[in-house]
Write a protein that holds these residues in place. Structure first.
Motif, PDB file in Angstrom:
ATOM      1  N   PRO A  68       0.681  -1.232  -0.151  1.00 16.34           N
ATOM      2  CA  PRO A  68      -0.038  -0.076   0.042  1.00 16.34           C
ATOM      3  C   PRO A  68       0.679   1.291   0.003  1.00 16.34           C
ATOM      4  O   PRO A  68       0.395   2.168  -0.607  1.00 16.34           O
ATOM      5  CB  PRO A  68      -0.767  -0.087   1.348  1.00 16.34           C
ATOM      6  CG  PRO A  68      -0.957  -1.468   1.513  1.00 16.34           C
ATOM      7  CD  PRO A  68       0.444  -2.055   0.947  1.00 16.34           C
ATOM      8  N   THR A  69       1.994   1.224   0.798  1.00  9.91           N
ATOM      9  CA  THR A  69       2.792   2.391   0.711  1.00  9.91           C
ATOM     10  C   THR A  69       3.317   2.709  -0.606  1.00  9.91           C
ATOM     11  O   THR A  69       3.304   4.043  -1.052  1.00  9.91           O
ATOM     12  CB  THR A  69       4.029   2.236   1.574  1.00  9.91           C
ATOM     13  OG1 THR A  69       3.731   1.972   3.102  1.00  9.91           O
ATOM     14  CG2 THR A  69       4.892   3.537   1.624  1.00  9.91           C
ATOM     15  N   ALA A  70       3.836   1.922  -1.357  1.00  8.11           N
ATOM     16  CA  ALA A  70       4.382   1.825  -2.868  1.00  8.11           C
ATOM     17  C   ALA A  70       3.295   2.171  -3.538  1.00  8.11           C
ATOM     18  O   ALA A  70       3.247   3.092  -4.572  1.00  8.11           O
ATOM     19  CB  ALA A  70       5.030   0.410  -3.262  1.00  8.11           C
ATOM     20  N   ALA A  71       2.060   1.699  -3.499  1.00  8.61           N
ATOM     21  CA  ALA A  71       0.802   2.040  -4.309  1.00  8.61           C
ATOM     22  C   ALA A  71       0.554   3.658  -4.037  1.00  8.61           C
ATOM     23  O   ALA A  71       0.289   4.214  -4.928  1.00  8.61           O
ATOM     24  CB  ALA A  71      -0.131   1.141  -4.084  1.00  8.61           C
ATOM     25  N   HIS A  72       0.521   3.931  -2.978  1.00  9.30           N
ATOM     26  CA  HIS A  72       0.279   5.640  -2.669  1.00  9.30           C
ATOM     27  C   HIS A  72       1.395   6.264  -3.021  1.00  9.30           C
ATOM     28  O   HIS A  72       1.034   7.207  -3.914  1.00  9.30           O
ATOM     29  CB  HIS A  72       0.351   5.726  -1.244  1.00  9.30           C
ATOM     30  CG  HIS A  72       0.188   7.187  -0.739  1.00  9.30           C
ATOM     31  ND1 HIS A  72       1.295   7.728  -0.038  1.00  9.30           N
ATOM     32  CD2 HIS A  72      -0.845   8.092  -0.868  1.00  9.30           C
ATOM     33  CE1 HIS A  72       1.053   8.871   0.038  1.00  9.30           C
ATOM     34  NE2 HIS A  72      -0.144   9.067  -0.418  1.00  9.30           N
ATOM     35  N   LYS A  73       2.442   6.014  -3.148  1.00  4.21           N
ATOM     36  CA  LYS A  73       3.725   6.824  -3.917  1.00  4.21           C
ATOM     37  C   LYS A  73       3.539   6.713  -5.393  1.00  4.21           C
ATOM     38  O   LYS A  73       3.826   7.947  -5.929  1.00  4.21           O
ATOM     39  CB  LYS A  73       4.838   6.228  -3.355  1.00  4.21           C
ATOM     40  CG  LYS A  73       5.274   6.610  -1.897  1.00  4.21           C
ATOM     41  CD  LYS A  73       6.531   5.849  -1.481  1.00  4.21           C
ATOM     42  CE  LYS A  73       7.204   6.276  -0.155  1.00  4.21           C
ATOM     43  NZ  LYS A  73       8.507   5.628   0.267  1.00  4.21           N
ATOM     44  N   ALA A  74       3.148   5.860  -5.932  1.00  2.12           N
ATOM     45  CA  ALA A  74       2.833   5.559  -7.479  1.00  2.12           C
ATOM     46  C   ALA A  74       1.978   6.653  -7.759  1.00  2.12           C
ATOM     47  O   ALA A  74       2.100   7.356  -8.922  1.00  2.12           O
ATOM     48  CB  ALA A  74       2.593   4.258  -7.925  1.00  2.12           C
ATOM     49  N   VAL A  75       0.791   6.541  -7.212  1.00  3.38           N
ATOM     50  CA  VAL A  75      -0.486   7.594  -7.354  1.00  3.38           C
ATOM     51  C   VAL A  75      -0.009   8.758  -7.209  1.00  3.38           C
ATOM     52  O   VAL A  75      -0.368   9.727  -8.070  1.00  3.38           O
ATOM     53  CB  VAL A  75      -1.587   7.048  -6.623  1.00  3.38           C
ATOM     54  CG1 VAL A  75      -2.703   8.082  -6.875  1.00  3.38           C
ATOM     55  CG2 VAL A  75      -2.189   5.463  -7.187  1.00  3.38           C
ATOM     56  N   GLN A  76       0.726   9.339  -5.975  1.00  3.61           N
ATOM     57  CA  GLN A  76       0.828  10.503  -5.590  1.00  3.61           C
ATOM     58  C   GLN A  76       1.929  11.175  -6.647  1.00  3.61           C
ATOM     59  O   GLN A  76       1.877  12.299  -7.140  1.00  3.61           O
ATOM     60  CB  GLN A  76       1.346  10.651  -4.326  1.00  3.61           C
ATOM     61  CG  GLN A  76       1.805  11.896  -4.078  1.00  3.61           C
ATOM     62  CD  GLN A  76       0.630  12.905  -3.749  1.00  3.61           C
ATOM     63  OE1 GLN A  76      -0.248  12.743  -2.936  1.00  3.61           O
ATOM     64  NE2 GLN A  76       0.483  13.929  -4.661  1.00  3.61           N
ATOM     65  N   ALA A  77       2.864  10.354  -7.009  1.00  6.85           N
ATOM     66  CA  ALA A  77       3.788  10.755  -8.284  1.00  6.85           C
ATOM     67  C   ALA A  77       3.370  11.278  -9.523  1.00  6.85           C
ATOM     68  O   ALA A  77       3.401  12.151 -10.125  1.00  6.85           O
ATOM     69  CB  ALA A  77       4.974   9.895  -8.340  1.00  6.85           C
ATOM     70  N   HIS A  78       2.177  10.366 -10.001  1.00  4.89           N
ATOM     71  CA  HIS A  78       1.550  10.593 -11.188  1.00  4.89           C
ATOM     72  C   HIS A  78       0.738  11.869 -11.005  1.00  4.89           C
ATOM     73  O   HIS A  78       0.802  12.785 -11.896  1.00  4.89           O
ATOM     74  CB  HIS A  78       0.651   9.167 -11.420  1.00  4.89           C
ATOM     75  CG  HIS A  78       0.074   9.486 -12.635  1.00  4.89           C
ATOM     76  ND1 HIS A  78       0.571   9.517 -13.950  1.00  4.89           N
ATOM     77  CD2 HIS A  78      -1.439   9.672 -12.970  1.00  4.89           C
ATOM     78  CE1 HIS A  78      -0.462   9.545 -14.833  1.00  4.89           C
ATOM     79  NE2 HIS A  78      -1.562   9.687 -14.163  1.00  4.89           N
ATOM     80  N   MET A  79      -0.001  12.086  -9.787  1.00  5.43           N
ATOM     81  CA  MET A  79      -0.929  13.162  -9.814  1.00  5.43           C
ATOM     82  C   MET A  79      -0.022  14.432  -9.691  1.00  5.43           C
ATOM     83  O   MET A  79      -0.172  15.341 -10.283  1.00  5.43           O
ATOM     84  CB  MET A  79      -1.355  13.319  -8.351  1.00  5.43           C
ATOM     85  CG  MET A  79      -2.749  11.965  -8.264  1.00  5.43           C
ATOM     86  SD  MET A  79      -3.411  11.832  -6.655  1.00  5.43           S
ATOM     87  CE  MET A  79      -4.317  13.402  -6.658  1.00  5.43           C
ATOM     88  N   ASP A  80       1.226  14.491  -9.082  1.00  2.00           N
ATOM     89  CA  ASP A  80       2.282  15.524  -9.058  1.00  2.00           C
ATOM     90  C   ASP A  80       2.647  15.754 -10.607  1.00  2.00           C
ATOM     91  O   ASP A  80       2.714  16.941 -10.718  1.00  2.00           O
ATOM     92  CB  ASP A  80       3.572  15.372  -8.098  1.00  2.00           C
ATOM     93  CG  ASP A  80       3.218  15.227  -6.702  1.00  2.00           C
ATOM     94  OD1 ASP A  80       1.916  15.602  -6.230  1.00  2.00           O
ATOM     95  OD2 ASP A  80       4.066  14.480  -6.125  1.00  2.00           O
ATOM     96  N   THR A  81       2.815  14.804 -11.541  1.00  2.00           N
ATOM     97  CA  THR A  81       3.270  15.090 -12.624  1.00  2.00           C
ATOM     98  C   THR A  81       2.160  15.747 -13.471  1.00  2.00           C
ATOM     99  O   THR A  81       2.436  16.600 -14.070  1.00  2.00           O
ATOM    100  CB  THR A  81       3.827  13.822 -13.392  1.00  2.00           C
ATOM    101  OG1 THR A  81       4.758  13.285 -12.749  1.00  2.00           O
ATOM    102  CG2 THR A  81       4.162  14.178 -14.685  1.00  2.00           C
ATOM    103  N   VAL A  82       0.889  15.049 -13.560  1.00  6.04           N
ATOM    104  CA  VAL A  82      -0.088  15.701 -13.908  1.00  6.04           C
ATOM    105  C   VAL A  82      -0.611  17.193 -13.781  1.00  6.04           C
ATOM    106  O   VAL A  82      -0.590  18.100 -14.443  1.00  6.04           O
ATOM    107  CB  VAL A  82      -1.311  14.947 -13.722  1.00  6.04           C
ATOM    108  CG1 VAL A  82      -2.730  15.506 -14.423  1.00  6.04           C
ATOM    109  CG2 VAL A  82      -1.209  13.597 -14.464  1.00  6.04           C
ATOM    110  N   ARG A  83      -0.399  17.387 -12.178  1.00  4.89           N
ATOM    111  CA  ARG A  83      -0.732  18.644 -11.825  1.00  4.89           C
ATOM    112  C   ARG A  83       0.301  19.709 -12.618  1.00  4.89           C
ATOM    113  O   ARG A  83      -0.120  21.042 -12.683  1.00  4.89           O
ATOM    114  CB  ARG A  83      -0.616  18.579 -10.481  1.00  4.89           C
ATOM    115  CG  ARG A  83      -1.181  20.214  -9.686  1.00  4.89           C
ATOM    116  CD  ARG A  83      -1.403  19.916  -8.231  1.00  4.89           C
ATOM    117  NE  ARG A  83      -1.915  21.175  -7.559  1.00  4.89           N
ATOM    118  CZ  ARG A  83      -3.145  21.319  -7.517  1.00  4.89           C
ATOM    119  NH1 ARG A  83      -4.006  20.677  -8.080  1.00  4.89           N
ATOM    120  NH2 ARG A  83      -3.647  22.715  -7.007  1.00  4.89           N
ATOM    121  N   ALA A  84       1.624  19.423 -12.349  1.00  3.25           N
ATOM    122  CA  ALA A  84       2.769  20.293 -12.769  1.00  3.25           C
ATOM    123  C   ALA A  84       2.485  20.541 -14.419  1.00  3.25           C
ATOM    124  O   ALA A  84       2.751  21.660 -14.644  1.00  3.25           O
ATOM    125  CB  ALA A  84       4.021  19.588 -12.692  1.00  3.25           C
TER     126      ALA A  84
END
Length: 354
Positions: A68-84
């Motif tokens: 779950p920790t890795a899954a959360h990091k993957a989703v958050q990293a993708h969201m950060d990229t999209v938002r940027a």
């Protein structure tokens, strides 16, 4: 649902150089792999997750090859990229917020009110060389009824997701800050309110939508009706329509028209005008998935404020009155009884608050 599967990793030894060498015992198995599984997702959730490395999705299910920790990091990293690159209003961005919030709580060791967690622990078996490995597993479930703690994360997330769904169907409705608070702290009890430009985010002013904790005891359809009611006020603010008077208590026919546009039916109350609203059947059908997710989050509600006894009587004979500006004055009962008092600004009559 989040499922953590721990399975043995099979290692295949390399080919022997000499056929007469003694058999080499199988090495100790590496740390078992873990997968994280989410179920009950919407099509928007799975579509957004499909573009992230490591996720395998179906119609309502998504599986990540990791914790779950890795899954959360993957989703958050993708969201950060999209938002940027595209900003917070990019297609699919809001669909990831609820998933991110669920994974965030699970990754920190907590449990989520709307997620069932199945943890599979492997049982020990003995290999040829006498070492221990783990295969198989019993299940340990954490359900909503077995939670020791309650947080508002899922509730606020569900309310924000519902507001996003309303905005998707009605493009003029603005982004707001959704808060949960008391609806009985003031003299007039309320289920919610809309306040324009109450919050500041950088150079941008944001409106506020409050949903009262006391009102969360109601059926999910009525809570969602409150959100649509406040969305009608938000629409009036954007279009610069005066939809209320008497400090926001009286709802006029312009409000009724806006509420109807959003899928509500209104009735006239002699005290508050066209404020009472009911959800149309076709509107409930349109927001079926939203109502389902919101219902999962309505697992707690707030008790009304305790007044502490009867309030002291005011010996002053003056009565508080307000016009539609609104301006307020206090007038003696005898003076008010002589006839109407008209405001020179809005030309409306001052009416008693009592």
């Amino acid at each position: 649902m989040v499922t953590t599967d721990v399975a043995p990793v099979v290692h295949v030894p390399g080919e022997l150089d000499l056929i007469d060498m003694p058999a080499i015992p199988a090495p100790v198995a590496a740390k078992p792999a873990t997968t994280t599984k989410l179920t009950g997702l919407t099509n928007h959730n799975t579509t957004a997750l499909a573009g992230i490395t490591g996720w395998t999705v179906t119609k309502t299910t998504a599986v990540y090859n990791g914790t779950p920790t890795a899954a959360h990091k993957a989703v958050q990293a993708h969201m950060d990229t999209v938002r940027a690159i595209e900003g917070g209003r990019a297609h699919g961005y809001t669909s990831l917020i609820a998933v991110r919030n669920k994974l965030k709580e699970l990754s920190t060791g907590g449990s989520h009110p709307a997620v069932s967690v199945t943890i599979k622990r492997a049982k020990k078996t003995t290999t040829l060389n006498g070492s221990k490995t783990r295969t198989g597993s019993p299940k340990a479930r954490l359900t909503r009824k077995r939670q020791d703690e309650y947080t508002t994360a899922e509730l606020v997330s569900a309310l924000e997701a519902a507001w996003t769904a309303i905005r998707t169907n009605h493009k003029e409705i603005p982004a707001v800050v959704v808060i949960v608070g008391s609806g009985t702290a003031s003299k007039q009890a309320k289920y919610g309110h809309f306040a324009a430009a109450r919050w500041q985010h950088g150079e941008h002013a944001l409106a506020e939508v409050l949903i009262s904790g006391e009102g969360l005891k109601r059926p999910v359809e009525e809570v969602f009706t409150t959100l649509l009611h406040e969305a009608a006020h938000a629409l009036a603010n954007v279009r610069e329509i005066k939809d209320t008077s008497r400090q926001g208590r009286w709802h006029n026919q312009k409000f009724a028209a806006l509420a109807s546009e959003l899928g509500l039916d209104t009735t006239k109350d002699p005290r508050i005008g066209w404020s009472p609203c009911t959800l149309r059947k076709e509107t409930a059908t349109t927001y079926t998935s939203v109502l389902t997710e919101l219902k999962k989050a309505l697992i707690a509600y707030r008790h009304p404020e305790v007044t502490g006894g009867q309030a002291k009587k005011n010996n002053n004979n003056a009565i508080a009155c307000a016009c539609q500006c609104p301006r307020r004055i206090r007038v003696a009962k005898a003076v008010l009884a002589e006839g109407d008092i008209t405001c020179g600004v809005c030309e409306s009559t001052f009416e008693s608050d009592e």
